[in-house]
Design a protein around this motif. Structure first.
Motif, PDB file in Angstrom:
ATOM      1  N   PHE A 106      45.064  32.818  44.789  1.00 47.68           N
ATOM      2  CA  PHE A 106      44.726  34.238  44.633  1.00 47.68           C
ATOM      3  C   PHE A 106      44.594  34.594  43.158  1.00 47.68           C
ATOM      4  O   PHE A 106      43.652  35.275  42.753  1.00 47.68           O
ATOM      5  CB  PHE A 106      45.799  35.107  45.292  1.00 47.68           C
ATOM      6  N   ASP A 110      40.972  35.611  41.179  1.00 48.14           N
ATOM      7  CA  ASP A 110      40.754  36.883  40.487  1.00 48.14           C
ATOM      8  C   ASP A 110      40.173  36.677  39.096  1.00 48.14           C
ATOM      9  O   ASP A 110      39.570  37.577  38.520  1.00 48.14           O
ATOM     10  CB  ASP A 110      42.073  37.647  40.389  1.00 48.14           C
ATOM     11  N   GLN A 119      34.097  39.902  44.667  1.00 55.66           N
ATOM     12  CA  GLN A 119      35.327  39.992  43.889  1.00 55.66           C
ATOM     13  C   GLN A 119      36.511  40.506  44.702  1.00 55.66           C
ATOM     14  O   GLN A 119      37.615  39.997  44.582  1.00 55.66           O
ATOM     15  CB  GLN A 119      35.095  40.888  42.678  1.00 55.66           C
ATOM     16  N   GLU A 120      36.265  41.497  45.548  1.00 55.23           N
ATOM     17  CA  GLU A 120      37.390  42.129  46.243  1.00 55.23           C
ATOM     18  C   GLU A 120      37.795  41.373  47.508  1.00 55.23           C
ATOM     19  O   GLU A 120      38.940  41.390  47.895  1.00 55.23           O
ATOM     20  CB  GLU A 120      37.024  43.571  46.614  1.00 55.23           C
ATOM     21  N   GLY A 121      36.836  40.687  48.105  1.00 54.53           N
ATOM     22  CA  GLY A 121      37.096  40.106  49.418  1.00 54.53           C
ATOM     23  C   GLY A 121      38.065  38.933  49.375  1.00 54.53           C
ATOM     24  O   GLY A 121      38.498  38.492  48.316  1.00 54.53           O
ATOM     25  N   LEU A 122      38.383  38.443  50.570  1.00 59.71           N
ATOM     26  CA  LEU A 122      39.330  37.336  50.682  1.00 59.71           C
ATOM     27  C   LEU A 122      38.643  35.976  50.698  1.00 59.71           C
ATOM     28  O   LEU A 122      39.311  34.958  50.717  1.00 59.71           O
ATOM     29  CB  LEU A 122      40.134  37.490  51.979  1.00 59.71           C
ATOM     30  N   PRO A 125      39.552  33.406  47.527  1.00 57.97           N
ATOM     31  CA  PRO A 125      40.943  32.940  47.532  1.00 57.97           C
ATOM     32  C   PRO A 125      41.311  32.195  48.809  1.00 57.97           C
ATOM     33  O   PRO A 125      42.030  31.190  48.743  1.00 57.97           O
ATOM     34  CB  PRO A 125      41.763  34.227  47.394  1.00 57.97           C
TER      35      PRO A 125
END
Lengths: 212, 303
Positions: A106, A110, A119-122, A125
């Protein structure tokens, strides 16, 4: 749709933890099968309903969710290994390492220079975490079949990454399928190898002599 | 004042119904009729009318155990909002007090068990303390997730009106994870299957029941009552998290909350009916697993 994505990826990460913490081989293989089946939904939920994503989803579902787990379960039945995971280091330390790897994934994701929509999604990571989990399983398990499980999880991680790129690079799709085939061959080789070893050590003729 | 009285009245009158519901659910699953729903109340009355039997080897510590076990859930309940009803007592950082009040109760129960001098009860105390110290990080991390989401440090703020919005936002999966973690903590803390069997009387597998074997009459009644109160207090966390709606009218809010608790009791009964007990060595593994899952939920919220 991004909600469905994140729920799928979250369950995938939880299944990673489960495989790391579980002592039972059959449960592990079922978890990997479920993981593969869930990942097969991803191309459709990420890119929408199209011929390309449908083929990808169906291919992944049959190979990852059904065929390879079936092969592995059959191999276990034939060779009569039941539950032993035989980890090199204990289950709880592996679980700890897995969580550390996930957190590291994670943090690392980032920092990557990603596109704004990723960028925001999972997705990134989760894919990194799944790959690291696969590595961990490969390193810490002794038996060949559990290492195949690790290899499958590693491949699942690569698949998540491939989904991210599959519209831009259709070649990756083919590469993924090829990798799946490689796994299938790998599994078959191990199955044959195990059966071979079983028959080499256990002489059936002597067994029938004992019975008399 | 009226609010405080209502809070305590709901807690005191409603709590023993929950073990009754659990017992009924289990009986139905097994195809039996089951004891009446109000059986725990009858048990408490019956125990209350009996006399004390105290061993000569015990001291005041032995009788302190049940008393603390009864008072602590009452104190903890004062810090906790019941559904949408606000908590009678609230200050910044009361979540630490909430967690450690239960640690205090556990300390006194374990001390009372050790005070009997029986090695059997000492074994139960050792197990209980081990398992609950493994369950504590899970509870703490879960509360930390809520604290991060709400921005406050009191239980009133943690379980405030922002919860429905949080479920809808990106933090929803994290809330789902800690909901599961809190359910596991609830099962451990109330010595339920799959972690401990409240009905077993097999020496090697008992955990909580071992520690209270030597209590009799009113003291045992207090322990049973305290356990029911604890179930309700810890259950309130879950119910509020799962059903975070505010209707604005207090009676309706109370009904939602009590209905949620009954559902939770049925759920516990179902879990107890469909699952077998875990082996003792597996329990710490599961608890460490849930702690790690709650850490992961915190990572999800923090990023």
């Amino acid at each position: 749709m991004s909600d469905v994505n994140s729920v799928i990826l979250l369950v995938v990460i939880l299944l990673n933890f489960f495989t790391l913490g579980s002592a039972r081989l059959v449960a592990c293989i079922r978890a990997v099968a479920l993981q593969g089946a869930l990942l097969a939904l991803l191309p459709v939920t990420v890119h929408g309903l199209s011929g390309h994503s449908l083929i990808l989803a169906l291919g992944a579902l049959t190979l990852k969710g059904l065929f390879i787990p079936w092969l592995l379960l059959r191999a276990i039945r034939e060779v009569r290994i039941r539950r032993e995971m035989e980890p090199l280091i204990g289950l709880v330390p592996t679980l700890f390492l897995g969580v550390l790897a996930t957190v590291a994934a994670f943090l690392f994701a980032d920092r990557l220079p990603l596109l704004l929509e990723h960028q925001e999604g999972l997705l990134v990571p989760a894919s990194l975490a799944t790959m690291l989990t696969g590595f961990l399983l490969l390193m810490t398990r002794r038996k060949a079949i559990t290492q195949v499980v690790g290899y499958l999880i590693l491949e699942n991680g690569i698949f998540v990454f491939g989904v991210l790129l599959s519209t831009a690079m259709p070649l990756v799709v083919e590469a993924g399928v090829l990798l799946d085939l490689l796994v299938a061959v790998f599994v078959m080789g191990i199955v044959l190898n195990q059966i071979n070893r079983e028959f080499a050590t256990i002489n059936t003729e002597r067994l029938s002599a004992l019975k008399e | 004042m009226a609010h405080l009285l209502l809070h305590l009245l709901v807690l005191l009158l409603f709590a023993p119904l929950l073990p009754g519901v659990i017992a009924r659910t289990k009986a139905r699953f097994a195809g039996r009729q089951g004891p009446p729903l109000l059986q725990p109340y009858y048990d408490l009355l019956r125990l209350w009318r009996k006399g004390f039997v105290l061993s000569r080897t015990t001291t005041w510590v032995f009788s302190a155990g049940p008393v603390v076990g009864l008072v602590v859930p009452l104190l903890a309940a004062l810090l906790l909002p019941f559904g949408a009803l606000p908590a009678p007592l609230s200050f910044e950082g009361d979540l630490i007090l909430f967690v450690y009040l239960f640690a205090l109760a556990r300390f006194f129960t374990a001390a009372a068990a050790l005070d009997t001098g029986s090695s059997f009860e000492g074994m139960g105390a050792a197990r209980e303390v081990t398992f609950s110290c493994l369950a504590e990080p899970t509870l703490m991390f879960a509360l930390l997730v809520l604290a991060k989401l709400s921005g406050g440090l009191s239980l009133q703020a943690l379980f405030g009106t922002h919860l429905p919005a949080s479920w809808g936002s990106g933090a929803g999966p994290a809330l789902g994870l800690i909901l599961v973690c809190l359910f596991v903590v609830l099962l451990v803390e109330n010595s339920r299957i799959p972690f401990d069997d409240p009905n077993t009387h097999l020496e090697l597998t008992m955990i909580h029941e071992v520690m209270v074997l030597d209590h009799s009459g009113p003291a045992f009644g207090m322990i049973l009552y305290g356990a029911a109160l604890k179930l309700m207090v810890l259950g309130s966390l879950l119910v509020r998290l799962a059903l975070p709606w505010n209707s604005g009218f207090w009676l309706f809010d109370l009904l939602i909350y009590l209905g949620g608790l009954l559902l939770l009791a049925v759920l516990i009964g179902v879990v107890e009916s469909v699952m077998a007990r875990l082996r003792l060595v597996r329990v710490p593994q599961v608890l460490i697993g849930t702690s790690l899952v709650s850490v992961f939920a915190l990572v999800l919220v923090l990023r």
